[in-house]
Scaffold this motif. Structure first.
Motif, PDB file in Angstrom:
ATOM      1  N   LYS A 177       0.816  -1.214   0.000  1.00 47.55           N
ATOM      2  CA  LYS A 177       0.000   0.000   0.000  1.00 47.55           C
ATOM      3  C   LYS A 177       0.847   1.260   0.000  1.00 47.55           C
ATOM      4  CE  LYS A 177      -0.554   0.250   5.043  1.00 47.55           C
ATOM      5  NZ  LYS A 177      -1.533   0.293   6.132  1.00 47.55           N
ATOM      6  N   ASP A 178       2.137   1.155   0.376  1.00 42.83           N
ATOM      7  CA  ASP A 178       3.022   2.319   0.361  1.00 42.83           C
ATOM      8  C   ASP A 178       3.679   2.539  -0.994  1.00 42.83           C
ATOM      9  OD1 ASP A 178       2.448   2.737   3.019  1.00 42.83           O
ATOM     10  OD2 ASP A 178       4.152   1.541   3.734  1.00 42.83           O
ATOM     11  N   ILE A 179       3.537   1.588  -1.923  1.00 42.61           N
ATOM     12  CA  ILE A 179       4.137   1.698  -3.253  1.00 42.61           C
ATOM     13  C   ILE A 179       3.129   2.322  -4.197  1.00 42.61           C
ATOM     14  CG2 ILE A 179       5.245   0.428  -5.118  1.00 42.61           C
ATOM     15  CD1 ILE A 179       6.003  -1.718  -3.133  1.00 42.61           C
ATOM     16  N   SER A 180       3.571   3.273  -4.990  1.00 47.10           N
ATOM     17  CA  SER A 180       2.675   3.954  -5.923  1.00 47.10           C
ATOM     18  C   SER A 180       2.280   3.010  -7.057  1.00 47.10           C
ATOM     19  CB  SER A 180       3.355   5.199  -6.492  1.00 47.10           C
ATOM     20  OG  SER A 180       4.524   4.850  -7.211  1.00 47.10           O
ATOM     21  N   THR A 181       1.220   3.397  -7.773  1.00 47.06           N
ATOM     22  CA  THR A 181       0.716   2.558  -8.865  1.00 47.06           C
ATOM     23  C   THR A 181       1.720   2.462 -10.002  1.00 47.06           C
ATOM     24  OG1 THR A 181      -1.528   3.264  -8.274  1.00 47.06           O
ATOM     25  CG2 THR A 181      -1.224   2.230 -10.419  1.00 47.06           C
ATOM     26  N   LYS A 184       4.390  -0.018  -9.109  1.00 40.38           N
ATOM     27  CA  LYS A 184       3.864  -1.382  -9.195  1.00 40.38           C
ATOM     28  C   LYS A 184       3.825  -1.863 -10.640  1.00 40.38           C
ATOM     29  CE  LYS A 184       0.973  -1.152  -5.045  1.00 40.38           C
ATOM     30  NZ  LYS A 184      -0.427  -1.163  -4.543  1.00 40.38           N
ATOM     31  N   MET A 185       3.406  -0.993 -11.547  1.00 40.91           N
ATOM     32  CA  MET A 185       3.355  -1.369 -12.962  1.00 40.91           C
ATOM     33  C   MET A 185       4.751  -1.634 -13.515  1.00 40.91           C
ATOM     34  SD  MET A 185       0.425   1.302 -14.290  1.00 40.91           S
ATOM     35  CE  MET A 185       0.647   0.776 -15.971  1.00 40.91           C
ATOM     36  N   LEU A 186       5.723  -0.786 -13.137  1.00 38.14           N
ATOM     37  CA  LEU A 186       7.087  -0.988 -13.609  1.00 38.14           C
ATOM     38  C   LEU A 186       7.688  -2.278 -13.056  1.00 38.14           C
ATOM     39  CD1 LEU A 186       8.521   2.646 -13.370  1.00 38.14           C
ATOM     40  CD2 LEU A 186       7.871   1.391 -15.437  1.00 38.14           C
ATOM     41  N   ILE A 187       7.435  -2.554 -11.778  1.00 43.34           N
ATOM     42  CA  ILE A 187       7.949  -3.785 -11.172  1.00 43.34           C
ATOM     43  C   ILE A 187       7.377  -5.008 -11.867  1.00 43.34           C
ATOM     44  CG2 ILE A 187       7.958  -5.161  -9.057  1.00 43.34           C
ATOM     45  CD1 ILE A 187       8.041  -2.524  -7.495  1.00 43.34           C
ATOM     46  N   LEU A 188       6.076  -4.994 -12.121  1.00 44.36           N
ATOM     47  CA  LEU A 188       5.433  -6.145 -12.771  1.00 44.36           C
ATOM     48  C   LEU A 188       5.911  -6.303 -14.211  1.00 44.36           C
ATOM     49  CD1 LEU A 188       3.335  -8.410 -12.685  1.00 44.36           C
ATOM     50  CD2 LEU A 188       1.600  -6.715 -13.342  1.00 44.36           C
ATOM     51  N   LEU A 189       5.971  -5.187 -14.966  1.00 45.40           N
ATOM     52  CA  LEU A 189       6.356  -5.262 -16.375  1.00 45.40           C
ATOM     53  C   LEU A 189       7.785  -5.768 -16.561  1.00 45.40           C
ATOM     54  CD1 LEU A 189       5.860  -4.656 -19.377  1.00 45.40           C
ATOM     55  CD2 LEU A 189       6.555  -2.289 -18.932  1.00 45.40           C
ATOM     56  N   PHE A 190       8.726  -5.139 -15.868  1.00 43.58           N
ATOM     57  CA  PHE A 190      10.123  -5.522 -16.068  1.00 43.58           C
ATOM     58  C   PHE A 190      10.470  -6.830 -15.351  1.00 43.58           C
ATOM     59  CE2 PHE A 190      10.237  -1.058 -17.211  1.00 43.58           C
ATOM     60  CZ  PHE A 190      11.047  -1.082 -18.335  1.00 43.58           C
ATOM     61  N   THR A 223      15.365  -1.220  -9.454  1.00 47.29           N
ATOM     62  CA  THR A 223      15.330   0.229  -9.247  1.00 47.29           C
ATOM     63  C   THR A 223      13.934   0.699  -8.886  1.00 47.29           C
ATOM     64  OG1 THR A 223      17.155   0.514 -10.809  1.00 47.29           O
ATOM     65  CG2 THR A 223      15.822   2.449 -10.309  1.00 47.29           C
ATOM     66  N   ALA A 224      12.930   0.174  -9.581  1.00 49.08           N
ATOM     67  CA  ALA A 224      11.548   0.537  -9.250  1.00 49.08           C
ATOM     68  C   ALA A 224      11.138  -0.008  -7.887  1.00 49.08           C
ATOM     69  CB  ALA A 224      10.605   0.019 -10.333  1.00 49.08           C
TER      70      ALA A 224
END
Length: 431
Positions: A177-181, A184-190, A223-224
């Motif tokens: 919940k402390d991570i921005s959207t 989260k998208m960058l972490i999932l994509l890469f 990094t993300a």
């Protein structure tokens, strides 16, 4: 008869005839002076009250500059009170008969009480509530929020202690919940791209392309994920390093995109419809025994499709023998096509080359030796088409067309990155 000799005689008039009557020291009205400790509080008189004062009466005037006023000395037991008339005579008189007050000398100002004007009492200040200090032994010695040395204990407020504890709790990982959207998208994509680039390793295919592509995707993902550590305690050096890394990454992405576009353009050069006489050149790849690898089998499938649709054209299969190969790649390729039904007379084998440059150079000699058409269609993977075209032009071919095949989806990223290094070496070193 009782003896009255010891009886006290009443005072006679002659006894006090030569003695001056004592005057009581001038005292101010109780309304005007109030004794509070050692400070005289004097109520200032109006002009009408000052005019009604008798000429011989002493008056204590208010001092608006907060200078102390001389106070009549207290009478001690057994001490004679000085004559007030004589004291007043030593004072210079004003024109209206009121004695003027002589200012106190500077040397005695600190010994006399100070005169203040009676007014509204000062409101009592309510003491502010201050949080109780707590002793915190923080392991974060390098934190610039407070100066710490070794394991010394520091005193901080409860609010600061809670904030420090929260920062320490999220030092390595953050709650979702402390991570921005966006993060989260960058972490999932890469993260998915990292697994995609690492997929060839599960099929025992490793190389500079697989390693470099996996490292880039994993670096962006991490990094993300840990951006809060970079954003924490922001300094000029950290900002400069992040800016430089962002510039380098942007330049690399731009160069990768431009070169990829050129590679795609080279792979789309199809054979024109009016060209009926050309030679099919199939570039070699790794072979396992007498069987082609997955990538080589895809190229041979494309060559078989073209040869079966055009029975009049000839084919040249090119590739030597590697250190870990039992047969030459040319032999394995001809064997595969013959088993598929292609006539051996239509297939010419080149078995001396060891790389793409030699493939096209030796093929040029073989075509001239056998009198084949110099209009060639290069059959290889789409990512390899640009570099093969460059070497074909250097070998002397004029009319070059593309007959590329599609690379398997789980192998394309590793080989595409490897081709980038091959093109860079070609443009920089010419090999």
């Amino acid at each position: 008869m009782q003896n009255d000799t010891n009886r006290a005689k009443p005072p006679t008039e002659s006894r006090f005839r030569n003695r001056q009557p004592q005057e009581a020291p001038p005292r101010s009205d109780p309304r005007q002076a109030v004794r509070q400790g050692r400070t005289d509080v004097v109520v200032p008189q109006s002009s009408s009250e000052r005019r009604n004062t008798a000429p011989g009466e002493r008056q204590i005037a208010p001092d608006w500059n907060m200078n102390p006023v001389r106070r009549p000395p207290e009478q001690r037991p057994g001490q004679r009170q000085p004559d007030s008339t004589a004291r007043q005579s030593r004072r210079p008189a004003e024109p209206n008969g009121v004695p003027r007050r002589i200012p106190a000398s500077p040397s005695h100002q600190n010994e006399r009480p100070r005169q203040v004007v009676v007014g509204k009492p000062r409101s009592e200040k309510v003491p502010e509530h201050k949080p109780e200090p707590v002793i915190v032994d923080s392991p974060n010695i390098d934190s610039p929020r407070s100066q710490r040395s070794g394991s010394k204990q520091i005193v901080e407020t409860k609010e600061t202690a809670e904030k420090e504890e929260k920062d320490e709790r999220k030092f390595y990982f953050q709650r979702p919940k402390d991570i921005s959207t966006l993060r989260k998208m960058l972490i999932l994509l890469f993260g998915l791209l990292f697994l995609w680039c690492l997929a060839p390793a599960f099929f025992h295919i490793m190389g500079i392309g697989v390693i470099s592509s996996s490292a880039v995707m994993l670096g962006i993902c991490l990094t993300a994920m840990f951006w809060h550590l970079i954003d924490r305690n922001w300094t000029f050096k950290k900002a400069a390093a992040v800016s430089l890394a962002a510039i380098v990454f942007t330049v690399c992405v731009a160069a990768f995109s431009i070169v990829s576009g050129i590679m795609l353009k080279a792979s789309l050069t199809a054979v024109p419809g009016d060209c009926q006489n050309y030679t099919l050149v199939v570039l070699g790849c790794k072979a396992h025994g007498d069987q082609p690898s997955w990538m080589l089998s895809d190229r041979l499938k494309k060559a078989y499709s073209v040869l079966s649709q055009n029975p009049n054209i000839k084919c040249v299969v090119t590739g030597g023998q590697g250190d870990d190969e039992q047969y030459t790649e040319g032999y394995v390729m001809k064997k595969y096509l013959v088993e598929k039904g292609i006539s051996p007379d239509r297939i010419y084998v080149e078995e001396l080359s060891g790389n793409t440059e030699e493939n096209l150079l030796y093929t040029k000699s073989l075509i001239k030796l056998n009198g084949l058409s110099e209009n060639i269609v290069i059959v290889t993977d789409r990512f390899h088409e640009l570099r093969a075209r460059i070497w074909a032009e250097k070998s002397g071919f004029k009319n070059i067309y593309s007959g590329c095949c599609e690379t398997r989806i789980y192998l394309v990223t590793g080989y595409w990155f490897r081709e980038m290094f091959g093109l860079a070496r070609l443009y920089v070193f010419g090999v």
